[in-house]
Enzyme design. Sequence first.
Site, PDB file in Angstrom:
ATOM      1  N   ASN A 180     -15.428  27.475 -18.042  1.00 38.51           N
ATOM      2  CA  ASN A 180     -15.286  26.099 -18.494  1.00 38.51           C
ATOM      3  C   ASN A 180     -14.558  26.022 -19.830  1.00 38.51           C
ATOM      4  O   ASN A 180     -14.520  24.983 -20.468  1.00 38.51           O
ATOM      5  CB  ASN A 180     -16.665  25.418 -18.617  1.00 38.51           C
ATOM      6  CG  ASN A 180     -16.546  23.947 -18.956  1.00 38.51           C
ATOM      7  OD1 ASN A 180     -15.619  23.280 -18.527  1.00 38.51           O
ATOM      8  ND2 ASN A 180     -17.469  23.441 -19.752  1.00 38.51           N
ATOM      9  N   ILE A 208     -13.052   6.364 -15.887  1.00 38.78           N
ATOM     10  CA  ILE A 208     -13.747   7.482 -15.256  1.00 38.78           C
ATOM     11  C   ILE A 208     -15.255   7.429 -15.488  1.00 38.78           C
ATOM     12  O   ILE A 208     -16.021   8.038 -14.754  1.00 38.78           O
ATOM     13  CB  ILE A 208     -13.154   8.817 -15.749  1.00 38.78           C
ATOM     14  CG1 ILE A 208     -11.659   8.865 -15.424  1.00 38.78           C
ATOM     15  CG2 ILE A 208     -13.849  10.003 -15.110  1.00 38.78           C
ATOM     16  CD1 ILE A 208     -11.330   8.601 -13.957  1.00 38.78           C
ATOM     17  N   GLY A 209     -15.719   6.699 -16.502  1.00 40.09           N
ATOM     18  CA  GLY A 209     -17.166   6.572 -16.639  1.00 40.09           C
ATOM     19  C   GLY A 209     -17.645   6.306 -18.046  1.00 40.09           C
ATOM     20  O   GLY A 209     -18.290   5.308 -18.314  1.00 40.09           O
ATOM     21  N   CYS A 232     -17.364  20.814 -28.003  1.00 36.52           N
ATOM     22  CA  CYS A 232     -18.416  21.781 -27.723  1.00 36.52           C
ATOM     23  C   CYS A 232     -19.405  21.182 -26.728  1.00 36.52           C
ATOM     24  O   CYS A 232     -19.651  19.977 -26.726  1.00 36.52           O
ATOM     25  CB  CYS A 232     -19.159  22.154 -29.003  1.00 36.52           C
ATOM     26  SG  CYS A 232     -18.105  22.863 -30.281  1.00 36.52           S
ATOM     27  N   GLU A 274     -13.167  25.451 -10.979  1.00 35.47           N
ATOM     28  CA  GLU A 274     -13.417  26.632 -11.798  1.00 35.47           C
ATOM     29  C   GLU A 274     -14.440  27.570 -11.186  1.00 35.47           C
ATOM     30  O   GLU A 274     -14.571  28.714 -11.620  1.00 35.47           O
ATOM     31  CB  GLU A 274     -13.857  26.225 -13.199  1.00 35.47           C
ATOM     32  CG  GLU A 274     -15.256  25.690 -13.296  1.00 35.47           C
ATOM     33  CD  GLU A 274     -15.534  25.129 -14.676  1.00 35.47           C
ATOM     34  OE1 GLU A 274     -16.577  25.446 -15.221  1.00 35.47           O
ATOM     35  OE2 GLU A 274     -14.701  24.366 -15.188  1.00 35.47           O
ATOM     36  N   CYS A 279     -11.044  17.118 -13.253  1.00 38.22           N
ATOM     37  CA  CYS A 279     -10.141  17.058 -14.406  1.00 38.22           C
ATOM     38  C   CYS A 279      -9.666  18.435 -14.845  1.00 38.22           C
ATOM     39  O   CYS A 279     -10.382  19.417 -14.734  1.00 38.22           O
ATOM     40  CB  CYS A 279     -10.828  16.372 -15.577  1.00 38.22           C
ATOM     41  SG  CYS A 279     -12.363  17.136 -16.121  1.00 38.22           S
ATOM     42  N   HIS A 306      -7.425  13.384 -23.922  1.00 37.18           N
ATOM     43  CA  HIS A 306      -7.662  14.472 -24.863  1.00 37.18           C
ATOM     44  C   HIS A 306      -6.673  14.444 -26.021  1.00 37.18           C
ATOM     45  O   HIS A 306      -6.660  15.351 -26.848  1.00 37.18           O
ATOM     46  CB  HIS A 306      -7.614  15.818 -24.146  1.00 37.18           C
ATOM     47  CG  HIS A 306      -8.758  16.015 -23.211  1.00 37.18           C
ATOM     48  ND1 HIS A 306     -10.056  16.066 -23.640  1.00 37.18           N
ATOM     49  CD2 HIS A 306      -8.813  16.135 -21.857  1.00 37.18           C
ATOM     50  CE1 HIS A 306     -10.866  16.224 -22.603  1.00 37.18           C
ATOM     51  NE2 HIS A 306     -10.132  16.268 -21.521  1.00 37.18           N
TER      52      HIS A 306
END
Length: 765
Positions: free
Chosen positions: A122, A436-437, A521, A610, A648, A699
Site C-alpha cells: 500500500n 468518491i465519498g 500516513c 495491490e 484508485c 493528491h
Amino acid sequence: MVTVHNLGFPRIGVKRELKFALEAYWQGNISSGELEQTAQNLRQCHWQNQSKLDLVPVGDFSYYDHVLDTSFLFGNIPSRIQQQQGEKLDHYFQVARGRSGGKNSCLCHVAAGEMTKWFDTNYHYIVPEFTKDTRFVLNSQILLDQLKEAKKKGLKTKIVLLGPVTYLWLGKEQDKSDKLALLPALLEQYQALLQELAEQGESWVQLDEPILVTELAEEWKKALVSAYKVLKQAPIYILLATYFGKLKENIALLPELGVQGFHIDAINARDEIPAIIKQLKDKQVLSLGVVNGRNIWKTDLNATLEWLEPIYAILKKRLWLAPSCSLLHVPVDLERESKMDAEIRSWLSFAIQKLDEITVLAKALNEGRESVKEALSSNQACLDNRRQSNRVHNDKIKKLCQSITSELGNRKGAYADRMELQQKILNLPLLPTTTIGSFPQTQNIRQIRSQFRKGELSLNEYGNRMKEAIAYCVEQQESLGLDVLVHGEPERNDMVEYFGELLQGYVFSQQGWVQSYGSRCVKPPIIFGDISRPEPMTVEWITYAQSLTAQPMKGMLTGPVTMLNWSFVRDDQPRSETCYQLAMAIRQEVLDLEKAGIRIIQIDEAALREGLPLRRSEWQRYLDWAIRSFRITANGVKDQTQIHTHMCYSEFNDIIAAIAQMDADVITIETSRSHMELLKAFEEFEYPNSIGPGVYDIHSPNIPTVESIVHLIHQAEKYIPVQRLWINPDCGLKTRQWSEVIPSLKNMVQAAQILREEYKKKHIK
C-alpha cells in the site's frame, strides 16, 4: 560471526514528525532549513534505534518517496519541471504533488508525476518518466551529506539504493522510445556513484532489485546480467537485495550477476534457500530476511533457529540476518502502545522490536541458545498464548462462511435491465456528477472526534456535532449542483479503521502509523481473530444525510478485499478465509442500507489490485476469491439498488476482465494523473457497465480547469459510450481543503454542463 543489518527504517518518525514538518513547509509556516533540521533529527534518531546492528542503512530516508529520490539522484527530472523557477527542493515537490510550497519557494502549478503502488504493498511511488531525450546526471551531494552525518555518530554504514534495472522497470516511456536503451547511460552514473562511495570509505552498498521476484521477459533478464557485469567491477562490495516473493526461475540468474552478496526474503522464499546456497561462490555473502518486514506478528524465534542453525554451520560468517524487506511497511515502536489490550500486544512486534528479534537470533547463532535463553522463553510463551487463546476462533463465524454458496454472489438481473430500473428511480442526467465519498477533514472535525474519544463530549453531543458537519457537506454539494451526493464521512478517521473499530476480530494501535505516500500516513488495523458485525455501522449517518436532500445519497462502505489488504492480517489461516468473513459482515451492512431506503451504495475496493501476487501465473487464484468476496458483499441487493465501487492509483488494465466480473453497476477509477491511460484497456476489452474516470487529481493542491476536465471526458469517450460515463474526482477529498475542493468541484460540474449541451446538439441522450 553472523552480521546483522537492516534494509531500511520507517521515515516518518514515531510521532509522525516528518508528516507535520512537510505539511508546515508546504503551507509556508516553516523554512526549507527548518524542514531539513527535522529530517536530520529523524535520521539521527533512526540510526540510534539501529545502533545495535553491525551495518546501519544510509539512503533509506526520503522526504516523499525513494523512487522519486532516485530520479533526482541521477538527474532524471521531467522537462516541464526543469523549466520552472525555484530550487531543487521546489522541483522535487512539484514532481511529487504538482506544487511545492514554502515561504520563498515557487508556487507554480504543474502536472505532478504519476503515482502508483509499490509492487503489492500500500506504499505509493512516483513513476519515473523516460523519453528518447532522457539524460542522466549524478547529483550525489545529498546522499554523501547523509553518509557524513551517520559516520559522525561512529556507525558502520551500508548505503541503500534502488537498483538500476528495477528503476527502469518501474518507469514509463512518455513517447515511443525504449527505456531499456537508457541502461548504459544510467549505469555510467551508478558507476560514478559507487566510485564516490568507495572514496568515502564505504565497504558495502545495497542495491535493491525486487523485480527478481517477478516473471521477467528475456530482455529484462539480460539487462540484469549486463548491468551487474558492469557494476561488480566497482571498488565496493554489492549486496543485491530482493524481497516480496520467490525468485523461482530467476534463481538461475544469480551466478551470472557476480556480486559479493545476495539478500533473499526468507519469509516468502524459504524453500528456495538450499538451492541458492548451492550456487554461492566461496566468498559470497547470503543475507536472509528471517523476520517479516510487512506484518506485525512476533517471529517464532525457536522455530527460526532450528531452520537457521544448519545454514550457519555451512556459511559461518558469510551468513547475514535482516528483516525480509525494508521496515517502511510497519509501525515504528510497540512500546508506545500502552493502551492496547495487553494480551494481544504481547503477540506483536513493530520495527524496533523486529530488529531486537534479529539480534537475538544472531546472538543465539554466535554464542549458543543458552546466551538468549530468557528471550527465547518469553517469545515462546507469547506464541503459545496466542495459539491457545479463545479470543481468536469463533466456530459460529467459521460455520457461516462454510455455508457460502455461489448464489450469494449473483445479482438477479443483467446490467442492462438493472440500469433501466435504476434510472426510473434515480432520474439522473447524462454524465452524472458525484464524488468518491469523503470531504475535507478539517481541524474542527478532528478535534470533535478527539474530544469524544477523551470523554469530553457525550455521545449525544458528538452525534449532534457530526450531524452539523454532514449537513454542511450536503449543503455545499447541493449548492454546487452535484447529481449524486455523499454524507462526507466526518465521523470516519480512516476508511478501514472506522469499520474495523465496529467489527469483532480487530484490535487497534494508537501510534501504529505507516507511510502510504509523502505526508499521508495510515494506521492499519490488526485482524487477530474471526470477524463479525455486532450491529449496523453506517445506517444512522447515511439515512440522516438522505433526510436532508431530495438528491440521491450514496451509502459509503469499504469492501472486504480492501479491509483485508489495508490491515495487518492474522497469519494463522489463509487470507481468503479472513476475506470471506469480512464479506459476510459487510454484506449485512449493505442489506441494512438498502432496507433503510438508500438506493445507491458504494463499496470501495481501492486495494484490489495491490493484493495480486507479483507473478501473473498466480493471479487467478487470488482473483477468484477476491472477486467472489466482493460479489458476496454487494450482490444480495435488489436490481433497483445501484452498486458502485471505487479503485484508485493502481494499474488495472491487465485485470480489467476480472473487474468486470465484479458486476458493479458503476466503477470509479483514477485517470487524471495518468491522463486516461488506464482506459486504453478498453481498446481490446468492451467493459459492460458504467464507469467514472477520475478527472480531478485529489493528491495535488492544483485546481483542475473546466477545459482540462472536458478534454479528459472527450478522451474517455473514445473508450466508453458517453451514456455509461460518470464524472467524478480520482479519490476521496478528506486530505484537501475546502478552499481547493469548492472551486475544483464547481469546475467539474460546469464541465459536465458544457458536455451535456454539446452531446444534446449531437442528439445523444
